[in-house]
Design a protein around this motif. Structure first.
Motif, PDB file in Angstrom:
ATOM      1  N   LYS A  34       0.834  -1.205   0.000  1.00 59.47           N
ATOM      2  CA  LYS A  34       0.000   0.000   0.000  1.00 59.47           C
ATOM      3  C   LYS A  34       0.868   1.255   0.000  1.00 59.47           C
ATOM      4  O   LYS A  34       0.571   2.233  -0.697  1.00 59.47           O
ATOM      5  CB  LYS A  34      -0.934   0.005   1.213  1.00 59.47           C
ATOM      6  N   VAL A  35       1.947   1.229   0.776  1.00 66.58           N
ATOM      7  CA  VAL A  35       2.859   2.370   0.809  1.00 66.58           C
ATOM      8  C   VAL A  35       3.523   2.542  -0.557  1.00 66.58           C
ATOM      9  O   VAL A  35       3.595   3.657  -1.092  1.00 66.58           O
ATOM     10  CB  VAL A  35       3.927   2.203   1.909  1.00 66.58           C
ATOM     11  N   GLU A  36       4.003   1.443  -1.132  1.00 62.87           N
ATOM     12  CA  GLU A  36       4.674   1.490  -2.432  1.00 62.87           C
ATOM     13  C   GLU A  36       3.741   2.036  -3.510  1.00 62.87           C
ATOM     14  O   GLU A  36       4.149   2.838  -4.355  1.00 62.87           O
ATOM     15  CB  GLU A  36       5.159   0.089  -2.841  1.00 62.87           C
ATOM     16  N   GLU A  37       2.478   1.600  -3.479  1.00 59.81           N
ATOM     17  CA  GLU A  37       1.522   2.069  -4.482  1.00 59.81           C
ATOM     18  C   GLU A  37       1.246   3.563  -4.329  1.00 59.81           C
ATOM     19  O   GLU A  37       1.118   4.278  -5.320  1.00 59.81           O
ATOM     20  CB  GLU A  37       0.223   1.271  -4.388  1.00 59.81           C
ATOM     21  N   ALA A  38       1.163   4.027  -3.091  1.00 55.75           N
ATOM     22  CA  ALA A  38       0.933   5.452  -2.858  1.00 55.75           C
ATOM     23  C   ALA A  38       2.133   6.276  -3.324  1.00 55.75           C
ATOM     24  O   ALA A  38       1.972   7.364  -3.893  1.00 55.75           O
ATOM     25  CB  ALA A  38       0.652   5.701  -1.380  1.00 55.75           C
ATOM     26  N   ILE A  39       3.338   5.753  -3.107  1.00 55.24           N
ATOM     27  CA  ILE A  39       4.543   6.449  -3.559  1.00 55.24           C
ATOM     28  C   ILE A  39       4.557   6.498  -5.092  1.00 55.24           C
ATOM     29  O   ILE A  39       4.863   7.532  -5.690  1.00 55.24           O
ATOM     30  CB  ILE A  39       5.819   5.766  -3.016  1.00 55.24           C
ATOM     31  N   ALA A  40       4.210   5.371  -5.710  1.00 54.96           N
ATOM     32  CA  ALA A  40       4.199   5.312  -7.176  1.00 54.96           C
ATOM     33  C   ALA A  40       3.163   6.277  -7.752  1.00 54.96           C
ATOM     34  O   ALA A  40       3.386   6.870  -8.819  1.00 54.96           O
ATOM     35  CB  ALA A  40       3.907   3.892  -7.636  1.00 54.96           C
ATOM     36  N   ALA A  41       2.045   6.451  -7.037  1.00 55.81           N
ATOM     37  CA  ALA A  41       1.014   7.379  -7.496  1.00 55.81           C
ATOM     38  C   ALA A  41       1.440   8.832  -7.294  1.00 55.81           C
ATOM     39  O   ALA A  41       0.859   9.742  -7.883  1.00 55.81           O
ATOM     40  CB  ALA A  41      -0.293   7.117  -6.758  1.00 55.81           C
ATOM     41  N   GLY A  42       2.431   9.051  -6.428  1.00 57.70           N
ATOM     42  CA  GLY A  42       2.942  10.400  -6.209  1.00 57.70           C
ATOM     43  C   GLY A  42       2.139  11.214  -5.213  1.00 57.70           C
ATOM     44  O   GLY A  42       2.289  12.429  -5.151  1.00 57.70           O
ATOM     45  N   ASP A  43       1.294  10.558  -4.434  1.00 60.04           N
ATOM     46  CA  ASP A  43       0.453  11.262  -3.458  1.00 60.04           C
ATOM     47  C   ASP A  43       1.105  11.186  -2.077  1.00 60.04           C
ATOM     48  O   ASP A  43       1.092  10.143  -1.433  1.00 60.04           O
ATOM     49  CB  ASP A  43      -0.936  10.615  -3.426  1.00 60.04           C
ATOM     50  N   GLN A  44       1.691  12.295  -1.645  1.00 58.26           N
ATOM     51  CA  GLN A  44       2.436  12.282  -0.392  1.00 58.26           C
ATOM     52  C   GLN A  44       1.535  12.064   0.813  1.00 58.26           C
ATOM     53  O   GLN A  44       1.909  11.341   1.746  1.00 58.26           O
ATOM     54  CB  GLN A  44       3.236  13.565  -0.205  1.00 58.26           C
ATOM     55  N   ALA A  45       0.353  12.664   0.823  1.00 62.36           N
ATOM     56  CA  ALA A  45      -0.538  12.529   1.982  1.00 62.36           C
ATOM     57  C   ALA A  45      -0.977  11.087   2.169  1.00 62.36           C
ATOM     58  O   ALA A  45      -0.945  10.558   3.290  1.00 62.36           O
ATOM     59  CB  ALA A  45      -1.757  13.431   1.802  1.00 62.36           C
ATOM     60  N   VAL A  46      -1.362  10.435   1.085  1.00 62.42           N
ATOM     61  CA  VAL A  46      -1.790   9.030   1.164  1.00 62.42           C
ATOM     62  C   VAL A  46      -0.610   8.139   1.535  1.00 62.42           C
ATOM     63  O   VAL A  46      -0.745   7.209   2.344  1.00 62.42           O
ATOM     64  CB  VAL A  46      -2.416   8.580  -0.180  1.00 62.42           C
ATOM     65  N   ALA A  47       0.557   8.428   0.963  1.00 60.18           N
ATOM     66  CA  ALA A  47       1.752   7.631   1.251  1.00 60.18           C
ATOM     67  C   ALA A  47       2.141   7.760   2.726  1.00 60.18           C
ATOM     68  O   ALA A  47       2.493   6.766   3.374  1.00 60.18           O
ATOM     69  CB  ALA A  47       2.906   8.065   0.356  1.00 60.18           C
ATOM     70  N   ALA A  48       2.062   8.976   3.262  1.00 61.36           N
ATOM     71  CA  ALA A  48       2.406   9.183   4.673  1.00 61.36           C
ATOM     72  C   ALA A  48       1.418   8.442   5.577  1.00 61.36           C
ATOM     73  O   ALA A  48       1.818   7.854   6.588  1.00 61.36           O
ATOM     74  CB  ALA A  48       2.412  10.670   4.994  1.00 61.36           C
ATOM     75  N   ALA A  49       0.141   8.478   5.220  1.00 60.14           N
ATOM     76  CA  ALA A  49      -0.865   7.771   6.019  1.00 60.14           C
ATOM     77  C   ALA A  49      -0.637   6.266   5.953  1.00 60.14           C
ATOM     78  O   ALA A  49      -0.736   5.563   6.973  1.00 60.14           O
ATOM     79  CB  ALA A  49      -2.261   8.111   5.518  1.00 60.14           C
ATOM     80  N   ALA A  50      -0.318   5.749   4.763  1.00 64.68           N
ATOM     81  CA  ALA A  50      -0.066   4.320   4.602  1.00 64.68           C
ATOM     82  C   ALA A  50       1.176   3.899   5.384  1.00 64.68           C
ATOM     83  O   ALA A  50       1.204   2.824   6.002  1.00 64.68           O
ATOM     84  CB  ALA A  50       0.094   3.982   3.125  1.00 64.68           C
ATOM     85  N   LEU A  51       2.193   4.767   5.378  1.00 63.66           N
ATOM     86  CA  LEU A  51       3.420   4.466   6.131  1.00 63.66           C
ATOM     87  C   LEU A  51       3.139   4.440   7.627  1.00 63.66           C
ATOM     88  O   LEU A  51       3.657   3.584   8.348  1.00 63.66           O
ATOM     89  CB  LEU A  51       4.493   5.501   5.803  1.00 63.66           C
ATOM     90  N   VAL A  83       8.923   8.796   0.949  1.00 69.51           N
ATOM     91  CA  VAL A  83       7.682   9.541   1.149  1.00 69.51           C
ATOM     92  C   VAL A  83       7.993  11.023   1.320  1.00 69.51           C
ATOM     93  O   VAL A  83       7.326  11.893   0.748  1.00 69.51           O
ATOM     94  CB  VAL A  83       6.899   9.000   2.378  1.00 69.51           C
ATOM     95  N   LYS A  84       9.039  11.322   2.076  1.00 69.43           N
ATOM     96  CA  LYS A  84       9.426  12.716   2.324  1.00 69.43           C
ATOM     97  C   LYS A  84       9.847  13.407   1.036  1.00 69.43           C
ATOM     98  O   LYS A  84       9.573  14.601   0.835  1.00 69.43           O
ATOM     99  CB  LYS A  84      10.557  12.749   3.343  1.00 69.43           C
ATOM    100  N   SER A  85      10.487  12.656   0.146  1.00 73.62           N
ATOM    101  CA  SER A  85      10.978  13.269  -1.100  1.00 73.62           C
ATOM    102  C   SER A  85       9.859  13.597  -2.081  1.00 73.62           C
ATOM    103  O   SER A  85      10.077  14.304  -3.055  1.00 73.62           O
ATOM    104  CB  SER A  85      12.007  12.337  -1.770  1.00 73.62           C
ATOM    105  N   LEU A  86       8.650  13.049  -1.818  1.00 69.45           N
ATOM    106  CA  LEU A  86       7.527  13.351  -2.709  1.00 69.45           C
ATOM    107  C   LEU A  86       7.083  14.809  -2.599  1.00 69.45           C
ATOM    108  O   LEU A  86       6.565  15.376  -3.547  1.00 69.45           O
ATOM    109  CB  LEU A  86       6.315  12.447  -2.385  1.00 69.45           C
ATOM    110  N   GLY A  87       7.273  15.377  -1.420  1.00 72.83           N
ATOM    111  CA  GLY A  87       6.750  16.713  -1.165  1.00 72.83           C
ATOM    112  C   GLY A  87       7.490  17.850  -1.754  1.00 72.83           C
ATOM    113  O   GLY A  87       8.399  17.932  -2.452  1.00 72.83           O
TER     114      GLY A  87
END
Length: 87
Positions: A34-51, A83-87
Motif C-alpha cells: 500500500k505504501v509502495e503504491e501510494a509512492i508510485a502514485a505520487g500522493d504524499q498525503a496518502v503515502a504518509a498515512a499508509a506508512l 515519502v518525504k521526497s515526494l513533497g
C-alpha cells in the motif's frame, strides 16, 4: 518422517507456527505494498498515512520474530525518505 510421539507433536506445532507466521508475513507485505503504491502514485498525503499504518505492523513482526529489527529499521528509513521526497 517423524516416528516418536514427541517428533510427531513437534511436526504438528511447526505446521501451526508456519501457518501463523505466513499469515503475518502476508499482512506485513500488504501494508508495505500500500505504501509502495501510494509512492508510485505520487500522493504524499496518502503515502504518509499508509506508512503510518504500516509501521506498527512492521514492529509487530519484529516482536513476533518474523523480521529482524534492523531489517525493519532499514525498510522504515528508506520508505520514510521516499515519502518525504515526494513533497
Amino acid at each position: 518422517m517423524a516416528n516418536s510421539p514427541q517428533a510427531k507433536k513437534r511436526a504438528r506445532q511447526a505446521d501451526r507456527r508456519f501457518a501463523v507466521n505466513k499469515a503475518r508475513r502476508s499482512r506485513i507485505r500488504t501494508y508495505l505494498r500500500k505504501v509502495e503504491e501510494a509512492i508510485a502514485a505520487g500522493d504524499q498525503a496518502v503515502a504518509a498515512a499508509a506508512l503510518k499504518e504500516a509501521q506498527p505492523e512492521l514492529m509487530r513482526g519484529v516482536s513476533k520474530g518474523i523480521l529482524h529489527k534492523n531489517t525493519v529499521a532499514r525498510k522504515m528509513s528508506r520508505l520514510s525518505a521516499r515519502v518525504k521526497s515526494l513533497g
